[in-house]
Design a protein around this motif. Structure first.
Motif, PDB file in Angstrom:
ATOM      1  N   ARG A  87       0.844  -1.204   0.000  1.00  0.00           N
ATOM      2  CA  ARG A  87       0.000   0.000   0.000  1.00  0.00           C
ATOM      3  C   ARG A  87       0.873   1.245   0.000  1.00  0.00           C
ATOM      4  O   ARG A  87       1.934   1.284   0.626  1.00  0.00           O
ATOM      5  N   THR A  88       0.423   2.282  -0.740  1.00  0.00           N
ATOM      6  CA  THR A  88       1.080   3.572  -0.727  1.00  0.00           C
ATOM      7  C   THR A  88       0.016   4.654  -0.860  1.00  0.00           C
ATOM      8  O   THR A  88      -1.183   4.347  -1.024  1.00  0.00           O
ATOM      9  N   THR A  94       6.706   7.396  -3.268  1.00  0.00           N
ATOM     10  CA  THR A  94       6.868   5.953  -3.075  1.00  0.00           C
ATOM     11  C   THR A  94       8.286   5.565  -3.499  1.00  0.00           C
ATOM     12  O   THR A  94       8.751   5.936  -4.583  1.00  0.00           O
ATOM     13  N   GLU A 154      -5.972   7.220  -7.016  1.00  0.00           N
ATOM     14  CA  GLU A 154      -6.155   5.939  -6.348  1.00  0.00           C
ATOM     15  C   GLU A 154      -6.270   4.803  -7.367  1.00  0.00           C
ATOM     16  O   GLU A 154      -6.633   5.023  -8.526  1.00  0.00           O
ATOM     17  N   ARG A 156      -5.214   0.333  -8.261  1.00  0.00           N
ATOM     18  CA  ARG A 156      -4.254  -0.756  -8.147  1.00  0.00           C
ATOM     19  C   ARG A 156      -3.283  -0.702  -9.317  1.00  0.00           C
ATOM     20  O   ARG A 156      -3.709  -0.551 -10.472  1.00  0.00           O
ATOM     21  N   LEU A 192       0.433  -3.452  -5.949  1.00  0.00           N
ATOM     22  CA  LEU A 192       0.505  -2.247  -5.124  1.00  0.00           C
ATOM     23  C   LEU A 192      -0.828  -1.509  -5.220  1.00  0.00           C
ATOM     24  O   LEU A 192      -1.346  -1.275  -6.314  1.00  0.00           O
ATOM     25  N   ARG A 193      -1.353  -1.122  -4.070  1.00  0.00           N
ATOM     26  CA  ARG A 193      -2.599  -0.381  -4.026  1.00  0.00           C
ATOM     27  C   ARG A 193      -2.316   1.058  -3.602  1.00  0.00           C
ATOM     28  O   ARG A 193      -1.655   1.303  -2.589  1.00  0.00           O
ATOM     29  N   VAL A 195      -3.804   4.525  -2.275  1.00  0.00           N
ATOM     30  CA  VAL A 195      -4.991   4.999  -1.547  1.00  0.00           C
ATOM     31  C   VAL A 195      -4.805   6.462  -1.150  1.00  0.00           C
ATOM     32  O   VAL A 195      -3.699   7.005  -1.191  1.00  0.00           O
TER      33      VAL A 195
END
Length: 204
Positions: A87-88, A94, A154, A156, A192-193, A195
């Motif tokens: 998650r990032t 990132t 946002e 994936r 990687l998601r 949010v």
């Protein structure tokens, strides 16, 4: 009329009489050449096979080594992402990095031992949102942010890193030489998601 007579054992009218053949230093029979003009011997010579020396092994050329380099099974780089746990955040730096270094491989080509020194020459970072970047370094873990990316929305994504390898080679312990060309190994995508951070009111 000029006649050349070659006899491996003797030459008519010459100094070498018929009988035991003359031998060369390597034990082969000597060839006697007699030049006859109008039936008269005017010259005479002898010859032995030319010593060409030991047979040389076939040469291992840069082209042969380059083709072998392309057939090698080279490792893909494993992508590391920070923050961890898949998650990032949107509009957050990132961090991406990998662990990879120089290594050697030894192959046999045309009966000769060929040593290859192989290293990552550059990395292709694919961030999964259509953006990508090339570097000559593998990045580093936090706080040394060398390869970062900001996601603008946002969702994936599946980032990955490709590794382009270069190499040098030497044959039988000889001098090192550059291998022509490089080989690129694609990396496996990581889930990687992305949010959005939402403020949370915490009571005092």
């Amino acid at each position: 009329m000029v006649t050349v007579n070659e006899d491996v054992q003797c030459a008519p009218g010459g100094a070498q009489t018929c009988g035991e053949p003359a031998l060369c230093d390597d034990g082969t029979i000597m060839t006697i050449s007699t030049f006859i003009v109008n039936g008269e011997v005017v010259d005479q010579g002898s010859s032995c096979p030319v010593d060409v020396g030991p047979v040389q092994p076939p040469a291992v050329t840069p082209g042969i080594v380059s083709a072998a380099f392309r057939r090698l099974s080279l490792p893909a780089s494993k992508l590391q992402v920070q923050p961890p746990n898949g998650r990032t955040l949107v509009n957050f730096d990132t961090n991406f990095y990998t662990h990879n270094g120089e290594f050697t491989r030894t192959v046999t080509l045309l009966g000769r031992r060929v040593e290859l020194r192989i290293w990552p020459a550059r990395y292709g970072w694919r961030f999964g949102d259509g953006q990508q970047r090339w570097t000559t370094t593998p990045g580093d873990r936090y706080p040394h942010l060398e390869v970062t990316h900001r996601y603008l929305r946002e969702g994936r994504v599946s980032p990955s890193v490709d590794t382009t390898y270069a190499a040098r080679f030497r044959v039988g312990g000889g001098p090192w030489r550059d291998v022509n060309g490089t080989v690129t190994i694609p990396g496996s995508p990581q889930a990687l998601r992305v949010v959005t951070a939402r403020p949370v009111l915490v009571g005092g």
